[in-house]
Design a protein around this motif. Structure first.
Motif, PDB file in Angstrom:
ATOM      1  N   GLN A  93       0.779  -1.162  -0.017  1.00  0.00           N
ATOM      2  CA  GLN A  93       0.056   0.008  -0.028  1.00  0.00           C
ATOM      3  C   GLN A  93       0.959   0.998  -0.033  1.00  0.00           C
ATOM      4  O   GLN A  93       1.960   1.263   0.121  1.00  0.00           O
ATOM      5  CB  GLN A  93      -1.036  -0.063   1.107  1.00  0.00           C
ATOM      6  N   ASN A  95       1.345   2.961  -2.322  1.00  0.00           N
ATOM      7  CA  ASN A  95       2.047   2.938  -3.425  1.00  0.00           C
ATOM      8  C   ASN A  95       2.244   4.204  -4.383  1.00  0.00           C
ATOM      9  O   ASN A  95       3.253   4.526  -4.998  1.00  0.00           O
ATOM     10  CB  ASN A  95       1.449   1.830  -4.347  1.00  0.00           C
ATOM     11  N   GLN A 150      -3.871  -0.986  -7.069  1.00  0.00           N
ATOM     12  CA  GLN A 150      -2.771  -1.793  -7.171  1.00  0.00           C
ATOM     13  C   GLN A 150      -2.421  -1.911  -8.816  1.00  0.00           C
ATOM     14  O   GLN A 150      -1.214  -2.129  -9.135  1.00  0.00           O
ATOM     15  CB  GLN A 150      -2.997  -3.111  -6.723  1.00  0.00           C
ATOM     16  N   PRO A 170       1.930  -7.565  -2.844  1.00  0.00           N
ATOM     17  CA  PRO A 170       0.954  -6.569  -3.673  1.00  0.00           C
ATOM     18  C   PRO A 170      -0.266  -6.875  -3.377  1.00  0.00           C
ATOM     19  O   PRO A 170      -1.229  -5.895  -3.912  1.00  0.00           O
ATOM     20  CB  PRO A 170       1.645  -7.185  -5.095  1.00  0.00           C
ATOM     21  N   THR A 171      -0.840  -7.994  -2.958  1.00  0.00           N
ATOM     22  CA  THR A 171      -2.338  -8.144  -2.760  1.00  0.00           C
ATOM     23  C   THR A 171      -2.805  -8.299  -1.336  1.00  0.00           C
ATOM     24  O   THR A 171      -3.857  -8.589  -0.984  1.00  0.00           O
ATOM     25  CB  THR A 171      -2.720  -9.719  -3.389  1.00  0.00           C
TER      26      THR A 171
END
Ligand SMILES: Nc1ncnc2c1ncn2[C@@H]1O[C@H](COP(=O)(O)OP(=O)(O)OP(=O)(O)O)[C@@H](O)[C@H]1O
Ligand SMILES: [Mg+2]
Length: 228
Positions: A93, A95, A150, A170-171
């Motif tokens: 997160q 990002n 994302q 990433p998930t």
């Protein structure tokens, strides 16, 4: 076998009130065309290893080489260049830059390399289209869902066509359905001239890799390797 990244006895310690030895003499070769997952309990050193691979942090001792060239961690401008050209990074997160739109977040990554705004915007639009987000380009990060955020982050990581993609959970902040969608986007990026390395707590996603690496007591244990 075509090895692109070699870790040679990489150690990393943090010294706060006491010294913690997080990575202990890790030696490993990552080869082109493969996807690697990194698993292990919280605090086992997954992010620490990814931060060293992305040249954001430097090891306490040991060497890394890309294509046979040793990285000099004292030469930060060269390393910034290597990162911009060769490495795409996706985090769990935070990002994106909050004050910039989805499109701006993506094209700024290209602008840092080519210095041509028109071309950078064009490339960003192309890639955002592929991610199915063309009607979200003018949204700010706070106006995007977790999955959209994302996908924008992956688009940004991809815009310079990096040979190496590093993703740290990433998930991790997504619900199961959205996590699967985002993971599939990452999975489809696999090609013979690329290395994808991702840390995850999700066993299903971890097992999709060609090689699963487990952090055990500061080192990595290879499990489930399907690498030819
Ligand atoms: N900058 C720092 N200063 C001091 N200690 C740190 C620092 N960064 C990480 N650590 C410590 O190093 C260890 C490894 O942290 P790291 O973030 O790599 O774990 P992780 O495997 O990614 O965990 P998670 O699954 O929770 O993300 C932890 O014990 C952490 O507290
Ligand atoms: Mg982590």
């Amino acid at each position: 076998m075509n090895n692109l990244i070699t870790l040679n006895k990489i150690s990393k310690s943090f010294i706060t009130s006491k010294k913690i030895n997080v990575l202990k003499k890790i030696s490993f070769k990552f080869s082109l065309g493969n996807m690697y997952s990194i698993v292990g309990p919280s605090g086992s050193g997954k992010s620490t290893l990814l931060n060293i691979l992305s040249l954001i942090d430097k090891p306490s001792s040991g060497f890394i080489s890309f294509n046979g060239n040793n990285v000099n961690f004292l030469n930060s401008s060269t390393n910034d260049r290597i990162r911009a050209e060769k490495i795409g990074i996706v985090y769990q997160q935070n990002n994106l830059l909050p004050d910039f739109t989805a499109l701006e977040n993506i094209y700024l990554a290209k602008l840092s390399l080519i210095n041509n705004k028109k071309k950078a915007v064009e490339a960003a639009k192309n890639i955002i289209k592929k991610m199915g987000l063309i009607d979200r380009i003018n949204h700010y990060p706070s106006e995007l869902s977790g999955g959209e955020t994302q996908r924008v982050a992956i688009a940004r990581a991809l815009i310079n066509k990096p040979q190496i993609i590093l993703a740290d959970e990433p998930t991790g902040s997504l619900d199961q359905t959205t996590a699967k969608e985002v993971f599939n986007v990452l999975y489809k990026l696999k090609n013979s001239n690329r290395i994808i390395i991702y840390a995850t707590h999700n066993r299903y996603f971890a097992n999709k890799a060609d090689c699963k690496l487990e952090m055990v007591d500061g080192n990595i244990k290879t499990i489930n390797a399907r690498i030819k």
